[in-house]
Scaffold this motif. Structure first.
Motif, short mmCIF file in Angstrom:
data_model
loop_
_atom_site.label_atom_id
_atom_site.label_comp_id
_atom_site.label_asym_id
_atom_site.label_seq_id
_atom_site.Cartn_x
_atom_site.Cartn_y
_atom_site.Cartn_z
N HIS A 179 -87.14 21.82 58.78
CA HIS A 179 -85.69 21.62 58.66
C HIS A 179 -85.25 20.30 59.31
O HIS A 179 -84.21 20.22 59.95
CB HIS A 179 -84.92 22.79 59.28
N ARG A 180 -86.05 19.30 59.13
CA ARG A 180 -85.67 17.97 59.63
C ARG A 180 -84.89 17.23 58.54
O ARG A 180 -84.69 17.73 57.44
CB ARG A 180 -86.91 17.18 60.03
N SER A 181 -84.55 15.99 58.86
CA SER A 181 -83.76 15.19 57.93
C SER A 181 -84.60 14.86 56.69
O SER A 181 -85.80 14.57 56.79
CB SER A 181 -83.32 13.89 58.61
N PRO A 182 -83.96 14.90 55.50
CA PRO A 182 -84.68 14.58 54.27
C PRO A 182 -84.80 13.07 54.03
O PRO A 182 -85.18 12.65 52.92
CB PRO A 182 -83.85 15.26 53.19
N ALA A 183 -84.47 12.27 55.03
CA ALA A 183 -84.44 10.82 54.81
C ALA A 183 -85.82 10.28 54.43
O ALA A 183 -85.96 9.47 53.50
CB ALA A 183 -83.93 10.13 56.06
N ASP A 184 -86.86 10.70 55.18
CA ASP A 184 -88.21 10.20 54.86
C ASP A 184 -88.64 10.62 53.45
O ASP A 184 -89.26 9.84 52.71
CB ASP A 184 -89.22 10.72 55.89
N MET A 185 -88.30 11.85 53.09
CA MET A 185 -88.67 12.33 51.75
C MET A 185 -87.96 11.51 50.68
O MET A 185 -88.60 11.08 49.70
CB MET A 185 -88.30 13.81 51.62
N ARG A 186 -86.66 11.28 50.87
CA ARG A 186 -85.92 10.52 49.85
C ARG A 186 -86.40 9.06 49.80
O ARG A 186 -86.43 8.45 48.73
CB ARG A 186 -84.42 10.60 50.15
N ARG A 187 -86.77 8.51 50.96
CA ARG A 187 -87.26 7.12 50.97
C ARG A 187 -88.55 7.02 50.16
O ARG A 187 -88.75 6.06 49.39
CB ARG A 187 -87.50 6.68 52.42
N LEU A 188 -89.46 7.97 50.33
CA LEU A 188 -90.70 7.95 49.57
C LEU A 188 -90.45 8.17 48.07
O LEU A 188 -91.11 7.56 47.22
CB LEU A 188 -91.66 9.02 50.08
N LEU A 189 -89.46 9.01 47.74
CA LEU A 189 -89.12 9.19 46.34
C LEU A 189 -88.56 7.92 45.73
O LEU A 189 -88.86 7.57 44.57
CB LEU A 189 -88.13 10.34 46.18
N GLU A 190 -87.73 7.20 46.51
CA GLU A 190 -87.19 5.94 46.02
C GLU A 190 -88.28 4.90 45.82
O GLU A 190 -88.27 4.14 44.84
CB GLU A 190 -86.13 5.42 46.99
N GLN A 191 -89.27 4.86 46.76
CA GLN A 191 -90.39 3.93 46.59
C GLN A 191 -91.19 4.25 45.33
O GLN A 191 -91.62 3.37 44.59
CB GLN A 191 -91.30 3.99 47.82
N ALA A 192 -91.38 5.55 45.09
CA ALA A 192 -92.10 5.95 43.89
C ALA A 192 -91.34 5.55 42.63
O ALA A 192 -91.92 5.09 41.63
CB ALA A 192 -92.36 7.45 43.90
N GLU A 193 -90.01 5.67 42.68
CA GLU A 193 -89.21 5.30 41.52
C GLU A 193 -89.26 3.81 41.26
O GLU A 193 -89.38 3.37 40.11
CB GLU A 193 -87.77 5.75 41.73
N ARG A 194 -89.22 3.01 42.35
CA ARG A 194 -89.31 1.56 42.18
C ARG A 194 -90.68 1.14 41.64
O ARG A 194 -90.81 0.14 40.95
CB ARG A 194 -89.05 0.85 43.52
N ALA A 195 -91.69 1.92 41.97
CA ALA A 195 -93.04 1.61 41.47
C ALA A 195 -93.24 2.06 40.03
O ALA A 195 -94.30 1.83 39.45
CB ALA A 195 -94.08 2.27 42.36
N GLY A 196 -92.22 2.71 39.41
CA GLY A 196 -92.33 3.16 38.03
C GLY A 196 -92.82 4.58 37.90
O GLY A 196 -93.11 5.02 36.78
N ASP A 197 -92.90 5.33 39.05
CA ASP A 197 -93.36 6.71 38.99
C ASP A 197 -92.17 7.65 38.88
O ASP A 197 -91.02 7.30 39.16
CB ASP A 197 -94.18 7.06 40.24
N CYS A 198 -92.44 8.88 38.49
CA CYS A 198 -91.46 9.96 38.50
C CYS A 198 -91.94 11.00 39.51
O CYS A 198 -93.12 11.35 39.52
CB CYS A 198 -91.32 10.60 37.12
#
Length: 466
Positions: free
Chosen positions: A58-77
């Motif tokens: 139950h920590r902050s989702p910031a790290d998770m969202r940051r990794l998702l954004e990096q994946a999106e910028r790399a062209g991943d889903c």
């Protein structure tokens, strides 16, 4: 031979390239697929670790969202699902609108997430040229969610295609180099062999001074050329020696025989009847001896002759010899006829067929009696020309036929016994064959099988070396 060596060498090179390049390409392709999947799974595990801190701790989702954004910028889903299979967070996918993202996560990946929740473990599938991997979040026995990552395989396919192109270029370069090497090797071996073959052909046609060029090609070929030259030199020496003997015999025997005949003519002119009759018998023996010398010289010339075959019109030669011998046959009251197929052609040394027919006709006219017949017949078979000289005379015994082709071999011969020996030598020297058979109804048939010219064979020059 050059072509066979080159083709064999090229086939071997192609086989080696196929056995070496194709397995290498397949191995590298498999390695690219494995590497691509491993890197995709590693990226998804990183997202799953960050999502665990959010869902389990139950920590902050910031790290998770940051990794998702990096994946999106790399062209991943990517998407994160909870234990109920509902998307917690997701990225956009190339080619889809923002309103479709949740539907993408919920619809397309929901079944994969549900599979991982039911059977915890890494799952992967390929869809629309993309690799989709799902990773359980948290404890693998009781996961708190599922992380799904979809990555395009286009870059992997580009690398694989580039790798195959490089291998193809390497193989083509090796093949070209192998072709050049095989042609050079084939020429290195084939050229001196062709030179020896050409020299042997010219030697067989009568050019006794021909020699094969040496010092080229493999050691075995050079040794073959040297052996051929030694053989040709010895053959030239022997043939020239035989020709010298024939010339000497011709001069040394004919001159005294002629002088002896003239002296006997002078002595017979003033002799009485009894002495003149003895002189006449001596002159007949000298004439017989002269014919014997001429026959021996003819056999020697035939044995020392090296024919150079040319196309010979058999029908024309037969007609010409029948016309020439017709007066002799008519004087002896013998029927002489000739019948051959139109434009019948054999492959013989120039002038050889005339000598053969003359000897056979002379023998036949000497053997048959008045009222007999002598026929010359010719026809073409599949690969040969068959020529027959047939008479209805007394024929020959089996023992006489077996010895007829040897010098003085026929004890029944009325002449010198050399005619058939000359015929046998001339025919066999030209690549033909001759045999004697009984004529149906009585008599003797001489069967000649002569070589026929090739339909499109090379033209040849005149005969040399006799």
């Amino acid at each position: 031979m050059t072509r066979r060596i080159a083709l064999t060498f090229m086939a071997l090179i192609v086989l080696l390239l196929v056995l070496a390049v194709v397995p290498l390409g397949l191995s590298m392709t498999q390695r690219e697929h494995t590497s691509f999947r491993d890197t995709t799974e590693a990226a998804n595990r990183t997202i799953a670790a960050a999502a665990e801190e959010y869902l389990s701790d139950h920590r902050s989702p910031a790290d998770m969202r940051r990794l998702l954004e990096q994946a999106e910028r790399a062209g991943d889903c990517a998407a994160v699902f909870d234990t109920a299979g509902q998307p917690v967070a997701a990225t956009g996918c190339p080619g889809r609108t923002e309103g479709d993202e949740d539907d993408q996560a919920a619809g397309n990946w929901g079944d994969l997430a549900h599979q991982v929740l039911v059977h915890p473990g890494t799952a992967a599938r390929e869809r629309d040229d993309r690799l989709v991997v799902a990773e359980p979040i948290g404890d693998t026995t009781r996961p708190v969610g599922v992380s799904v990552l979809s990555r395009s395989a286009e870059s992997m396919h580009d690398r694989i295609a580039s790798m195959w192109w490089r291998l193809a270029l390497i193989g083509a370069g090796a093949l070209v180099a192998g072709v050049l090497l095989s042609v050079a090797l084939a020429r290195w071996v084939g050229r001196p062999l062709r030179a020896v073959d050409a020299a042997a052909l010219r030697l067989g046609e009568g050019a006794l001074d021909v020699r094969a060029p040496g010092g080229r090609g493999p050691q075995e070929v050079r040794r073959l050329a040297s052996t051929f030259n030694t053989m040709a030199a010895r053959m030239e020496t022997l043939i020239h020696g035989h020709r010298a003997v024939v010339a000497d015999v011709s001069h040394q025997l004919r001159t005294p025989l002629t002088a002896l005949r003239l002296r006997l003519d002078l002595l017979a002119a003033g002799a009485d009847d009894v002495t003149a009759a003895e002189f006449a018998g001596a002159q007949e023996e000298i004439a017989r001896l002269s014919r014997l010398v001429d026959g021996l010289l003819a056999v020697s010339r035939a044995e020392n002759a090296v024919p150079r075959p040319v196309p010979v019109r058999v029908d024309q030669v037969v007609d010409d010899r029948v016309v020439s011998w017709e007066p002799v046959a008519r004087e002896r009251r013998v029927s002489l006829t000739g019948r051959c197929g139109a434009r019948l052609t054999a492959y013989l040394g120039a002038g050889d067929l005339e000598q053969v027919i003359d000897n056979l006709v002379a023998n036949a006219l000497d053997a048959v009696g008045e009222g007999a017949s002598v026929r010359i017949e010719g026809e073409a078979t599949r690969e040969r020309v068959l020529l027959r000289v047939v008479d209805n005379g007394p024929g020959m015994s089996e023992a006489a036929r077996e010895a007829a082709f040897r010098r003085f071999g026929n004890p029944e011969a009325s002449g010198s016994g050399l005619g058939l020996a000359i015929v046998h030598r001339l025919v066999t020297a030209n690549g033909g064959s001759v045999r004697l058979e009984d004529t149906a109804g009585g008599g003797l048939s001489v069967m000649l099988e002569l070589p026929a010219p090739a339909p499109h064979g090379p033209s040849r020059g005149p005969r040399t070396g006799s």
